[in-house]
Write a protein that holds these residues in place. Structure first.
Motif, mmCIF file in Angstrom:
data_model
loop_
_atom_site.group_PDB
_atom_site.id
_atom_site.type_symbol
_atom_site.label_atom_id
_atom_site.label_comp_id
_atom_site.label_asym_id
_atom_site.label_seq_id
_atom_site.Cartn_x
_atom_site.Cartn_y
_atom_site.Cartn_z
ATOM 1 N N ASP A 131 0.824 -1.214 0.000
ATOM 2 C CA ASP A 131 0.000 0.000 0.000
ATOM 3 C C ASP A 131 0.857 1.261 0.000
ATOM 4 N N PHE A 132 0.471 2.229 -0.790
ATOM 5 C CA PHE A 132 1.120 3.552 -0.762
ATOM 6 C C PHE A 132 0.230 4.579 -1.453
ATOM 7 N N ARG A 135 -1.811 4.545 -4.891
ATOM 8 C CA ARG A 135 -2.539 3.286 -5.101
ATOM 9 C C ARG A 135 -3.588 3.377 -6.207
ATOM 10 N N THR A 143 4.256 -2.077 -9.882
ATOM 11 C CA THR A 143 4.720 -2.357 -8.515
ATOM 12 C C THR A 143 5.653 -3.573 -8.510
ATOM 13 N N GLY A 150 6.375 1.071 0.273
ATOM 14 C CA GLY A 150 5.219 1.816 0.751
ATOM 15 C C GLY A 150 5.111 1.849 2.259
ATOM 16 N N ILE A 151 3.886 2.102 2.726
ATOM 17 C CA ILE A 151 3.698 2.446 4.144
ATOM 18 C C ILE A 151 3.464 1.238 5.059
ATOM 19 N N GLU A 249 6.028 5.974 10.141
ATOM 20 C CA GLU A 249 6.490 6.908 9.112
ATOM 21 C C GLU A 249 6.909 8.214 9.757
ATOM 22 N N GLU A 323 0.785 11.075 3.667
ATOM 23 C CA GLU A 323 0.580 10.619 2.288
ATOM 24 C C GLU A 323 0.451 11.765 1.295
ATOM 25 N N HIS A 371 9.893 6.149 5.323
ATOM 26 C CA HIS A 371 9.503 4.914 6.006
ATOM 27 C C HIS A 371 10.609 4.559 6.992
#
Ligand code: MLT
Ligand code: ZN
Length: 461
Positions: A131-132, A135, A143, A150-151, A249, A323, A371
């Motif tokens: 997920d980021f 998306r 990807t 991502g997160i 994050e 984000e 991250h």
């Protein structure tokens, strides 16, 4: 006058959807880097695996370079077509092909967006946990090509962990079924993992079988205000030892300033130099642990303030602070570093990097975020209004060389999750040995002997 290659392609594949208008060439010829002027030959929009194979057979026979294209949200120039290449867009191949409840897998065409794949998993009561922020626009194929992070990596790992199988079309149009979604398969080299993070240089991912997992528990989001950079990794250690973190994050006050200008809501009454966004299960035991971790950090002088979400809407608001950063910076066309070191090396690396950037960039605004729970830092340098793009990039390249030296000393990577593309190929040698790069070139030569797949990305031909 029409290019002879186009006449040949149209004659060979009369049914193939092809775009050649200037606006389309510009749209499909670039990614989010905005550094290169798009100049593709044309855009091919195949509607089936057979059509992709036919395009590759034609391109291989005629020596035409092909740039595979997903959502083009990449940040390293991996999907840029600036040299007369044929862009092969998978955007029409965006369907869910199947779900298997027993295997817990979802099979999709590569052009489907990450969001649509996540939604399909959710409809079956499961989760695809990569997920980021992009998306909604990035594609599953992209990807895979970049091994996107991502997160949620701190909890679930990178894309690589979630690809049970894939179908790859090679440069010569051959079809390879890689992995076959087997849980166990000790039958020699795993070519699937070679294709992941290959940035479209070894083949075109046309379909993928994604592993799914249990849906996430209802979660709470906590925003922490930190007084110093040094506190960051200590706060991470405290929270990680007490809770199963879904995300961890960080962003600086400068990053926060840009997101707020972009419309987000200020979280605290007063400014703080650093913030952390963390997420964990919202059951009473986890929340009690989170509050205890918070108090411990406050007592140790590591945290100065905090907010915990009371509703889904507030959780989304807090996430927006993290984000929304990339979008809020887009107007500056920032120069991006995306680097990683082992978590244990982070404190020393952070201190050295902070000193380096303070010394080398007195004239530019530097935005740090990323991250931190994965040892992955994003450093975005903003171009001052009025400064020529070339001069700005040249200065940033000079500093990136120095940063590459610091990374090398700490055993880190010049690309944590964005890929090498065009942007970082000059620095590949700081992360990979000469012997490794020679082997990578050898592998490329075996799978793509005519060098038609995304040439110039990762390394020069
Ligand atoms: C993010 O994590 O938001 C992006 O990968 C970073 C960036 O835009 O540099
Ligand atoms: Zn990122």
């Amino acid at each position: 006058m029409p290019d002879n290659r186009l006449i040949s392609l149209r004659a060979a594949l009369p049914e193939l959807r092809l775009l050649t208008d200037a606006a389309d060439l510009e749209h499909y010829g670039r990614d989010w880097t905005r550094r290169w002027t798009p100049a593709p030959l044309a855009i091919a929009l195949p509607g089936s695996v057979d059509e992709v194979r036919a395009v590759m057979r034609w391109a291989n026979t005629n020596g035409v370079a092909v740039v595979p294209s997903g959502g083009r949200t990449g940040l390293s120039g991996g999907a840029v077509a600036a040299n007369g290449e044929l862009v092969l867009s998978l955007e029409r191949m965006n369907k869910v092909l199947g779900f298997d409840a027993l295997d817990r897998t979802l099979t999709v065409q590569a052009g489907i967006s990450l969001q649509a794949a996540q939604d399909a998993a959710r409809e079956h009561g499961l989760q695809y946990p990569v997920d980021f922020a992009s998306r909604g626009s990035c594609s599953i194929g992209g990807t895979i090509a970049t091994n996107a992070g991502g997160i949620r990596v701190v909890r679930h790992g990178n894309t690589r962990e979630w690809i049970a199988g894939m179908t790859l079309v090679t440069a010569s149009g051959e079809l390879l079924e890689l992995g076959r979604a087997l849980v166990k398969n000790s039958s020699g080299y795993d070519l699937r993992h070679l294709a992941i993070a290959s940035e479209g240089t070894l083949g075109i991912v046309v379909e993928a079988t994604l592993k799914l997992t249990d849906p996430p528990p209802p979660s709470s989001v906590m925003l922490l205000a930190l007084p110093s950079f040094e506190a960051l990794m200590q706060v991470f250690a405290v929270f990680r030892s007490r809770l199963q973190l879904q995300a961890f994050e960080f962003l600086t006050d400068v990053a926060l300033k840009h997101v707020l200008v972009h419309g987000a809501q200020a979280p605290f009454g007063e400014p703080h130099p650093y913030c952390v966004v963390t997420e964990f299960a919202s059951d009473p035991a986890s929340e009690a642990e989170a509050l205890a971790a918070f108090e411990q950090c406050v007592n140790d002088g590591l945290v100065s303030d905090g907010v915990i979400s009371q509703s889904e809407a507030q959780a989304a608001q807090l996430w927006r602070l993290r984000e929304g950063i990339t979008e809020s910076l887009a107007r500056y066309v920032p120069y991006k570093n995306d680097v990683s070191v082992r978590i244990s090396a982070m404190p020393a690396f952070l201190a050295e990097t902070q000193a380096l950037l303070r010394r080398e960039y007195p004239q530019f605004e530097v935005v740090w975020f990323g991250h931190i729970g994965d040892g992955n830092l994003h450093i975005n340098i903003l171009k001052p209004d009025g400064m020529a793009q070339d001069a700005f990039v040249a200065d940033c390249e000079r500093v990136t060389k120095l940063l590459a030296g610091v990374l090398q000393a700490h055993g880190g990577s010049i690309s944590a999750e964005h890929g090498i593309g065009l942007v970082k190929k000059a620095y590949l040698g700081c992360t990979r040995s000469a012997a490794e790069i020679a082997l990578m070139r050898g592998i490329k030569a075996v799978l793509d002997p005519n060098g038609i797949l995304n040439p110039g990305k990762l390394f020069d031909p």
